[in-house]
Design a protein around this motif. Structure first.
Motif, PDB file in Angstrom:
ATOM      1  N   LEU A  81       0.840  -1.203   0.000  1.00 49.91           N
ATOM      2  CA  LEU A  81       0.000   0.000   0.000  1.00 49.91           C
ATOM      3  C   LEU A  81       0.873   1.250   0.000  1.00 49.91           C
ATOM      4  O   LEU A  81       0.589   2.229  -0.697  1.00 49.91           O
ATOM      5  N   LEU A  82       1.942   1.223   0.785  1.00 53.01           N
ATOM      6  CA  LEU A  82       2.888   2.341   0.819  1.00 53.01           C
ATOM      7  C   LEU A  82       3.557   2.492  -0.544  1.00 53.01           C
ATOM      8  O   LEU A  82       3.741   3.610  -1.042  1.00 53.01           O
ATOM      9  N   GLU A  83       3.891   1.366  -1.148  1.00 54.82           N
ATOM     10  CA  GLU A  83       4.594   1.368  -2.431  1.00 54.82           C
ATOM     11  C   GLU A  83       3.776   2.043  -3.528  1.00 54.82           C
ATOM     12  O   GLU A  83       4.316   2.783  -4.358  1.00 54.82           O
ATOM     13  N   ARG A  84       2.457   1.813  -3.521  1.00 51.92           N
ATOM     14  CA  ARG A  84       1.636   2.396  -4.586  1.00 51.92           C
ATOM     15  C   ARG A  84       0.945   3.696  -4.180  1.00 51.92           C
ATOM     16  O   ARG A  84       0.122   4.224  -4.922  1.00 51.92           O
ATOM     17  N   GLY A  85       1.270   4.220  -2.993  1.00 49.34           N
ATOM     18  CA  GLY A  85       0.772   5.526  -2.598  1.00 49.34           C
ATOM     19  C   GLY A  85      -0.546   5.534  -1.866  1.00 49.34           C
ATOM     20  O   GLY A  85      -1.144   6.598  -1.680  1.00 49.34           O
ATOM     21  N   ASP A  86      -1.025   4.369  -1.417  1.00 46.44           N
ATOM     22  CA  ASP A  86      -2.289   4.301  -0.685  1.00 46.44           C
ATOM     23  C   ASP A  86      -2.103   4.423   0.826  1.00 46.44           C
ATOM     24  O   ASP A  86      -3.074   4.384   1.583  1.00 46.44           O
ATOM     25  N   ALA A 274       8.286   6.368   4.946  1.00 48.43           N
ATOM     26  CA  ALA A 274       7.227   7.044   4.190  1.00 48.43           C
ATOM     27  C   ALA A 274       7.314   6.606   2.739  1.00 48.43           C
ATOM     28  O   ALA A 274       8.347   6.093   2.285  1.00 48.43           O
ATOM     29  N   GLY A 275       6.241   6.813   2.004  1.00 51.58           N
ATOM     30  CA  GLY A 275       6.253   6.538   0.578  1.00 51.58           C
ATOM     31  C   GLY A 275       7.006   7.628  -0.161  1.00 51.58           C
ATOM     32  O   GLY A 275       6.980   8.798   0.230  1.00 51.58           O
ATOM     33  N   ALA A 276       7.677   7.254  -1.240  1.00 52.22           N
ATOM     34  CA  ALA A 276       8.452   8.231  -2.010  1.00 52.22           C
ATOM     35  C   ALA A 276       7.570   9.331  -2.581  1.00 52.22           C
ATOM     36  O   ALA A 276       8.028  10.453  -2.809  1.00 52.22           O
ATOM     37  N   GLY A 277       6.290   9.030  -2.817  1.00 50.06           N
ATOM     38  CA  GLY A 277       5.391  10.015  -3.398  1.00 50.06           C
ATOM     39  C   GLY A 277       4.819  11.018  -2.415  1.00 50.06           C
ATOM     40  O   GLY A 277       4.145  11.973  -2.822  1.00 50.06           O
ATOM     41  N   VAL A 278       5.081  10.831  -1.127  1.00 53.12           N
ATOM     42  CA  VAL A 278       4.610  11.801  -0.131  1.00 53.12           C
ATOM     43  C   VAL A 278       5.407  13.093  -0.309  1.00 53.12           C
ATOM     44  O   VAL A 278       6.641  13.053  -0.388  1.00 53.12           O
ATOM     45  N   PRO A 279       4.751  14.256  -0.400  1.00 51.55           N
ATOM     46  CA  PRO A 279       5.483  15.513  -0.600  1.00 51.55           C
ATOM     47  C   PRO A 279       6.559  15.736   0.458  1.00 51.55           C
ATOM     48  O   PRO A 279       6.371  15.410   1.633  1.00 51.55           O
ATOM     49  N   ALA A 280       7.680  16.303   0.029  1.00 50.05           N
ATOM     50  CA  ALA A 280       8.804  16.535   0.937  1.00 50.05           C
ATOM     51  C   ALA A 280       8.414  17.443   2.096  1.00 50.05           C
ATOM     52  O   ALA A 280       8.902  17.272   3.216  1.00 50.05           O
ATOM     53  N   GLU A 281       7.534  18.406   1.844  1.00 54.59           N
ATOM     54  CA  GLU A 281       7.116  19.312   2.915  1.00 54.59           C
ATOM     55  C   GLU A 281       6.377  18.553   4.010  1.00 54.59           C
ATOM     56  O   GLU A 281       6.498  18.872   5.200  1.00 54.59           O
ATOM     57  N   VAL A 282       5.637  17.528   3.621  1.00 51.13           N
ATOM     58  CA  VAL A 282       4.889  16.733   4.597  1.00 51.13           C
ATOM     59  C   VAL A 282       5.846  15.959   5.502  1.00 51.13           C
ATOM     60  O   VAL A 282       5.730  15.993   6.731  1.00 51.13           O
ATOM     61  N   THR A 283       6.802  15.251   4.906  1.00 50.60           N
ATOM     62  CA  THR A 283       7.728  14.467   5.731  1.00 50.60           C
ATOM     63  C   THR A 283       8.636  15.372   6.556  1.00 50.60           C
ATOM     64  O   THR A 283       9.010  15.027   7.678  1.00 50.60           O
ATOM     65  N   TYR A 284       8.973  16.528   6.006  1.00 52.86           N
ATOM     66  CA  TYR A 284       9.772  17.497   6.768  1.00 52.86           C
ATOM     67  C   TYR A 284       9.012  17.921   8.023  1.00 52.86           C
ATOM     68  O   TYR A 284       9.567  17.949   9.129  1.00 52.86           O
TER      69      TYR A 284
END
Length: 351
Positions: A81-86, A274-284
């Motif tokens: 799910l993380l891999e495909r952005g869900d 985190a998933g690679a597709g999560v925006p950088a601002e979010v993970t920051y």
């Protein structure tokens, strides 16, 4: 006089115009963040679920985002799910994260190339790789040759690997024992309790299910390498890394339930990804929320007591960091040239 009044009016107008601009910048940043995030954990009652719940609470309190926990049978269930952005976030052992990223066929159908590291978590120490009933004749790992040992643990490969590491420490493999397939650690405990297994994975002595087992059927933990506390110091700390990435062989000497004294063991860290597709601002912002409120984590779960600024950053990653994490750790001044070299190599592997 008229000139002064006009100048004051112009300056006041400029200040009124500028102030909303300052406010709108912060507001715009907040508007770019999603209203909620979802985090994958193990099922309720496990350490990973409790740790995830604590992290989610601190993040939700500190950020304009609600972080919700979703429990699963194991990382193998939520990583796709993380891999495909869900799914945006997840907590799992750093070992599991490494095997998933590398595509260990015993764990995942294909490499989880879209998984990114956010933080290294607490050390899981005092691991009891194999436990036996106290009334059994088994006092060493080698005593279990030809006996029944719990194996399998499909969605939780770190457990399977830990059992393999315990056997490997005395020159044995799973082919030297009779395999008793189980799906998880609680099932392993039940198999030992019911007499269907002679040895089982013991987890950590603080876990509720192991304490319940010990109250029902007293158990004994077998030391890694069949080593006494004195002999444990002679074992190379990285001996187990070929099977358990980022692990260390250590003498666990703190007082703990079940254990009768110091235990030669392996410790390995948890992690948040985190998933690679999560925006950088979010993970920051996620990392910033945890970092700035690190002391608020500690009362929420026993594992979270081991979270600290020093522990969160891992200079020798085996999973690439998320861009938001790279930015955050660089701002903290902990990012190194060696980390950058490893990061670039891992990103090439992720392509």
């Amino acid at each position: 006089m008229r000139y002064r009044i006009g100048l004051i009016f112009i300056l006041a107008t400029i200040l009124v115009d500028i102030n909303p601009a300052w406010q709108s910048t912060a507001q715009a940043q907040e508007n770019r963040l999603p209203k909620e995030l979802f985090m994958g954990t193990l099922r309720a009652g496990t350490g990973y679920h409790g740790m995830g719940m604590g992290l989610a609470k601190v993040m939700s309190d500190a950020l304009p985002m609600q972080v919700n926990v979703r429990p699963y049978t194991g990382p193998g269930a939520w990583l796709p799910l993380l891999e495909r952005g869900d799914l945006e976030l997840g907590v799992l052992s750093l070992n599991d994260a490494t095997w998933a990223f590398e595509g260990d066929p015993a764990f995942v159908a294909k490499p989880m190339k879209n998984m990114r590291l956010l933080a290294r978590g607490n050390w899981l120490d005092g691991v009891m790789g194999i436990v036996v009933r106290s009334d059994s004749p088994y006092h060493k790992i080698t005593d279990l040759r030809g006996q029944r040992i719990t194996t399998g643990f499909g969605p939780i490969p770190v457990i399977r690997k830990l059992i393999e590491a315990w056997l490997d420490s005395v020159g044995m493999t799973v082919d030297d024992v009779k395999k008793v397939p189980v799906s998880g650690p609680t099932d392993a405990a039940k198999a030992l309790q019911a007499g269907r297994a002679d040895g089982a994975f013991g987890g950590v002595p603080y876990s509720g299910y192991m304490q319940a087992l010990n109250a029902s059927v007293p158990i004994r933990a077998l030391p890694y390498g069949d080593a006494s506390p004195k002999d444990c110091a002679r074992i190379a700390p990285d001996k187990a890394t070929k099977l358990i990435p980022a692990s260390e062989v250590v003498l666990f000497s703190r007082r703990a339930p079940i254990l009768k004294g110091p235990l030669c063991s392996i410790r390995h860290p948890s992690s948040m990804v985190a998933g690679a597709g999560v925006p950088a601002e979010v993970t920051y912002q996620v990392l910033k929320g945890v970092w700035q409120n690190i002391d608020k984590l500690k009362p929420l779960h026993a594992w979270l007591k081991g979270w600290s600024h020093e522990q969160m950053f891992w200079a020798k990653p085996t999973v690439p960091y998320h861009p938001g994490a790279v930015r955050f750790y660089k701002e903290q001044g902990v990012w190194t040239a060696e980390t950058e070299k490893l990061q670039q190599a891992l990103l090439r592997k992720a392509k």
